[in-house]
Scaffold this motif. Structure first.
Motif, short mmCIF file in Angstrom:
data_model
loop_
_atom_site.label_atom_id
_atom_site.label_comp_id
_atom_site.label_asym_id
_atom_site.label_seq_id
_atom_site.Cartn_x
_atom_site.Cartn_y
_atom_site.Cartn_z
N SER A 181 0.83 -1.20 0.00
CA SER A 181 0.00 0.00 0.00
C SER A 181 0.87 1.26 0.00
O SER A 181 2.10 1.18 0.04
CB SER A 181 -0.90 0.02 1.24
N LYS A 204 1.09 4.57 2.38
CA LYS A 204 0.64 5.17 3.63
C LYS A 204 0.86 6.67 3.58
O LYS A 204 1.90 7.13 3.12
CB LYS A 204 1.42 4.60 4.81
N TRP A 235 1.04 9.84 6.11
CA TRP A 235 1.08 10.27 7.52
C TRP A 235 0.96 11.77 7.61
O TRP A 235 1.59 12.51 6.85
CB TRP A 235 2.41 9.89 8.18
N VAL A 252 -1.71 8.06 10.74
CA VAL A 252 -1.98 7.72 9.35
C VAL A 252 -3.26 8.43 8.92
O VAL A 252 -4.32 8.22 9.50
CB VAL A 252 -2.12 6.19 9.17
N GLU A 256 -4.60 5.30 3.74
CA GLU A 256 -3.81 4.20 3.22
C GLU A 256 -4.41 3.79 1.90
O GLU A 256 -5.59 3.46 1.82
CB GLU A 256 -3.79 3.02 4.20
#
Length: 123
Positions: free
Chosen positions: A66, A68, A70, A77, A80
């Motif tokens: 995936s 991510k 942030w 997170v 995603e």
């Protein structure tokens, strides 16, 4: 430092932070000026690429399964983005990331031969 091979390192647009990532499934953030480790983020998988957003205080990580996103202010997170067709033989999915200059579009290079384009809404 990291507990395994480091595959990627990138510097924030303002030049104050460096992020590194790799086999240990951790994105580590460093103070560029004094070289000190600031904190780590759990990527839950090998980190193949990292990129700071030029617009928001975000770090994106390309992992084997995936992407991510942030928020570095909250260290949480935000989103995603999962692989559309995850590999069944353990080959990483996303291996390259790059933002458009205005920070509104994220480009992700994949081992399936495609470049995925994500439009980012205004935060």
């Amino acid at each position: 430092g990291h507990g395994g091979v480091v595959y990627t390192a990138t510097v924030s647009p303002d030049g104050s932070l460096c992020a590194s990532g790799g086999k240990d499934a951790t994105a580590m953030l460093w103070d560029v000026n004094d070289g000190k480790h600031l904190y780590s983020l759990d990527a839950s998988g090998t980190v193949n690429a990292l990129s700071f957003s030029p617009k928001n205080y975000w770090l994106v990580a390309a992992t084997d399964t995936s992407i991510k996103v942030w928020d570095l202010e909250t260290k949480s997170v935000l989103d995603e983005l999962a692989a559309t067709a995850p590999s069944k033989c353990g080959i990483p999915w996303c291996v390259a990331l790059s933002w458009s200059a205005d920070g509104n579009t994220l480009f992700a290079g994949s081992t399936d031969g495609n470049i995925y384009v994500y439009e980012v809404g205004t935060a």
